[in-house]
Write a protein that holds these residues in place. Sequence first.
Motif, mmCIF file in Angstrom:
data_model
loop_
_atom_site.group_PDB
_atom_site.id
_atom_site.type_symbol
_atom_site.label_atom_id
_atom_site.label_comp_id
_atom_site.label_asym_id
_atom_site.label_seq_id
_atom_site.Cartn_x
_atom_site.Cartn_y
_atom_site.Cartn_z
ATOM 1 N N LEU A 341 -38.964 40.461 -31.980
ATOM 2 C CA LEU A 341 -38.567 41.699 -32.527
ATOM 3 C C LEU A 341 -38.655 41.497 -34.169
ATOM 4 C CD1 LEU A 341 -35.662 42.773 -30.140
ATOM 5 C CD2 LEU A 341 -38.253 43.368 -30.038
ATOM 6 N N PHE A 342 -39.048 42.533 -34.727
ATOM 7 C CA PHE A 342 -39.405 42.458 -36.404
ATOM 8 C C PHE A 342 -38.230 42.817 -37.279
ATOM 9 C CE2 PHE A 342 -44.140 43.239 -34.735
ATOM 10 C CZ PHE A 342 -44.162 41.989 -34.254
ATOM 11 N N ALA A 343 -37.302 43.551 -36.506
ATOM 12 C CA ALA A 343 -36.107 43.976 -37.249
ATOM 13 C C ALA A 343 -36.588 44.820 -38.511
ATOM 14 C CB ALA A 343 -35.461 42.651 -37.957
ATOM 15 N N LYS A 344 -37.528 45.741 -38.127
ATOM 16 C CA LYS A 344 -37.907 46.672 -39.266
ATOM 17 C C LYS A 344 -36.707 47.545 -39.211
ATOM 18 C CE LYS A 344 -42.776 46.285 -38.844
ATOM 19 N NZ LYS A 344 -44.105 46.539 -38.400
ATOM 20 N N PRO A 345 -36.270 48.235 -40.800
ATOM 21 C CA PRO A 345 -35.029 48.849 -40.648
ATOM 22 C C PRO A 345 -35.276 50.559 -40.155
ATOM 23 C CG PRO A 345 -36.052 48.596 -42.784
ATOM 24 C CD PRO A 345 -36.984 47.836 -41.824
ATOM 25 N N VAL A 346 -36.818 50.936 -40.106
ATOM 26 C CA VAL A 346 -36.925 52.343 -39.860
ATOM 27 C C VAL A 346 -37.915 52.399 -38.495
ATOM 28 C CG1 VAL A 346 -37.769 54.286 -40.521
ATOM 29 C CG2 VAL A 346 -36.257 53.170 -41.747
ATOM 30 N N THR A 347 -37.976 52.928 -37.733
ATOM 31 C CA THR A 347 -38.944 53.292 -36.726
ATOM 32 C C THR A 347 -39.804 54.582 -37.233
ATOM 33 O OG1 THR A 347 -37.750 54.920 -35.181
ATOM 34 C CG2 THR A 347 -37.637 52.465 -34.810
ATOM 35 N N LEU A 348 -41.062 54.541 -36.963
ATOM 36 C CA LEU A 348 -41.857 55.569 -37.035
ATOM 37 C C LEU A 348 -42.917 55.655 -35.811
ATOM 38 C CD1 LEU A 348 -43.268 54.259 -40.742
ATOM 39 C CD2 LEU A 348 -41.671 56.296 -40.313
ATOM 40 N N ARG A 349 -43.488 57.016 -35.459
ATOM 41 C CA ARG A 349 -44.380 57.181 -34.555
ATOM 42 C C ARG A 349 -45.253 55.849 -34.545
ATOM 43 N NH1 ARG A 349 -45.634 60.196 -30.508
ATOM 44 N NH2 ARG A 349 -47.802 60.624 -30.029
ATOM 45 N N ASN A 350 -45.586 55.201 -33.514
ATOM 46 C CA ASN A 350 -46.610 54.292 -33.161
ATOM 47 C C ASN A 350 -46.509 53.016 -34.155
ATOM 48 O OD1 ASN A 350 -47.860 55.549 -30.881
ATOM 49 N ND2 ASN A 350 -49.251 56.787 -32.317
ATOM 50 N N ARG A 351 -45.352 52.842 -34.678
ATOM 51 C CA ARG A 351 -45.172 51.770 -35.688
ATOM 52 C C ARG A 351 -44.738 50.369 -34.712
ATOM 53 N NH1 ARG A 351 -40.542 50.866 -40.447
ATOM 54 N NH2 ARG A 351 -42.289 49.671 -41.867
ATOM 55 N N ARG A 352 -45.444 49.306 -35.044
ATOM 56 C CA ARG A 352 -45.328 47.997 -34.343
ATOM 57 C C ARG A 352 -43.921 47.609 -34.495
ATOM 58 N NH1 ARG A 352 -50.307 46.007 -34.964
ATOM 59 N NH2 ARG A 352 -49.591 45.023 -36.783
ATOM 60 N N MET A 353 -42.837 47.574 -33.309
ATOM 61 C CA MET A 353 -41.494 47.128 -33.783
ATOM 62 C C MET A 353 -41.343 45.703 -33.314
ATOM 63 S SD MET A 353 -40.526 49.651 -35.261
ATOM 64 C CE MET A 353 -38.708 49.209 -35.660
ATOM 65 N N GLY A 354 -42.417 45.167 -32.383
ATOM 66 C CA GLY A 354 -41.929 43.924 -31.846
ATOM 67 C C GLY A 354 -43.406 43.370 -31.081
ATOM 68 N N VAL A 355 -43.446 42.154 -30.551
ATOM 69 C CA VAL A 355 -44.447 41.878 -29.569
ATOM 70 C C VAL A 355 -44.059 41.105 -28.326
ATOM 71 C CG1 VAL A 355 -45.095 39.914 -30.971
ATOM 72 C CG2 VAL A 355 -46.660 40.827 -29.609
ATOM 73 N N ALA A 356 -44.524 41.103 -27.301
ATOM 74 C CA ALA A 356 -44.201 40.249 -26.344
ATOM 75 C C ALA A 356 -45.399 39.299 -26.154
ATOM 76 C CB ALA A 356 -44.011 41.119 -24.982
ATOM 77 N N LEU A 357 -45.086 37.921 -25.849
ATOM 78 C CA LEU A 357 -45.927 36.862 -25.678
ATOM 79 C C LEU A 357 -45.830 36.154 -24.435
ATOM 80 C CD1 LEU A 357 -44.987 35.546 -29.080
ATOM 81 C CD2 LEU A 357 -47.091 36.790 -28.768
ATOM 82 N N ALA A 358 -46.922 35.729 -23.848
ATOM 83 C CA ALA A 358 -46.842 35.233 -22.359
ATOM 84 C C ALA A 358 -48.125 34.205 -22.148
ATOM 85 C CB ALA A 358 -46.770 36.347 -21.351
#
Length: 383
Positions: A341-358
């Motif tokens: 989780l990137f801990a960006k202070p603001v969300t935006l539409r279609n903004r990447r906020m994190g990534v799952a890895l497997a």
Amino acid sequence: MYLATLMLLGSGELGREFAIAAKRLGCRVIACDRYDDAPAMQVADAREVFSMLDGTALRAAVEKHKPDYVVPEIEAIDTAMLAMLEGEGWHVVPSAKAVQLTMNRDGIRDFAAQELGLTTSRYIFAETREEAIAAGVGLPAVVKPVMSSSGKGQSVARTEAELATAFDYAVANMRGDRPRVIVEAFIDFDYEITLLTVATKDGILFCPPIGHRQEGGDYRTSWQPAPMDPAVLKSAQDQAAKVVGALGGHGLFGVEFFVAGDQAIFSELSPRPHDTGMVTLIGQNPNEFELHLRAILGLPIPAITQHGPSASAVILADRESSDFAFTGVAAALEDGADIRLFAKPVTLRNRRMGVALALGESIDQAIERAEQAAAKIDIQYLA
């Protein structure tokens, strides 16, 4: 006290992972971005908040912190100032020439196609709607701003009317101050890859190819290694080595190709870690951020190895908010997946906020696990 001082120009999720790698090796990291509390700032030694397009502010930050290396992470930078600073003796990664050419699609495309003779799609540049409509590359066509990031402003036009709309959309979503777009012939490709290419003091290295799926010009899922015909992979490697060698400097480059039949067709290049390469955080050693750092510092690089088939899937926001929380993290981690989780202070539409890895026994299984883990993360908007 410190191994080296690194100044990051742009402090998003890629900069964050690079900063973590740098701190592990005892480097001092100065994180710069246009907004405060950007992801890399949260793990850096110091921060500076200013627009990277402001050359005066950029120079002031460099002269204040006196970094051993200036490391661009985003496209929207005053590249003329970078060239001036490099001429005065500051070390720009991988080089001011590489940053100037690759931060703008017109620069790198002309360099690759006209000067180096790489295989590319047919293309023209347009600064008006009329020029876009008169492009002559055929329909459908892909229209992109010459300066943008993460696919912003990219669309496909199938009619002349859609070309005009696509031009407006590209200009509205561009970075920088140049209302210029690239119009290129649509390629009916079989798949696309990112070839992470590492320019080191001892030569050029390649990571196993990364396949990826995009929506709206931005990646949604990536996987490694992407299955490829050995001859096509060799063609991509030869082209990547040619362009990276011509750009000069040391560091990791994300070189993108379309693959159509037995052809590897050059698309774009980034002189830094690539968003699709987040998959290397779970499937490859050293990961792309560690490779970038070691190449920059001239440190030894061990054999690049894979832990097995791996995949990443993005976690997206669907609206703008500065008051939100994540739920579902425990569920996402249950089946062996990992989460960033990137801990960006603001969300935006279609903004990447994190990534799952497997990881998986196969590429298909790794993709399924990553996408299922990403789907379990929910963003709760509190206001």
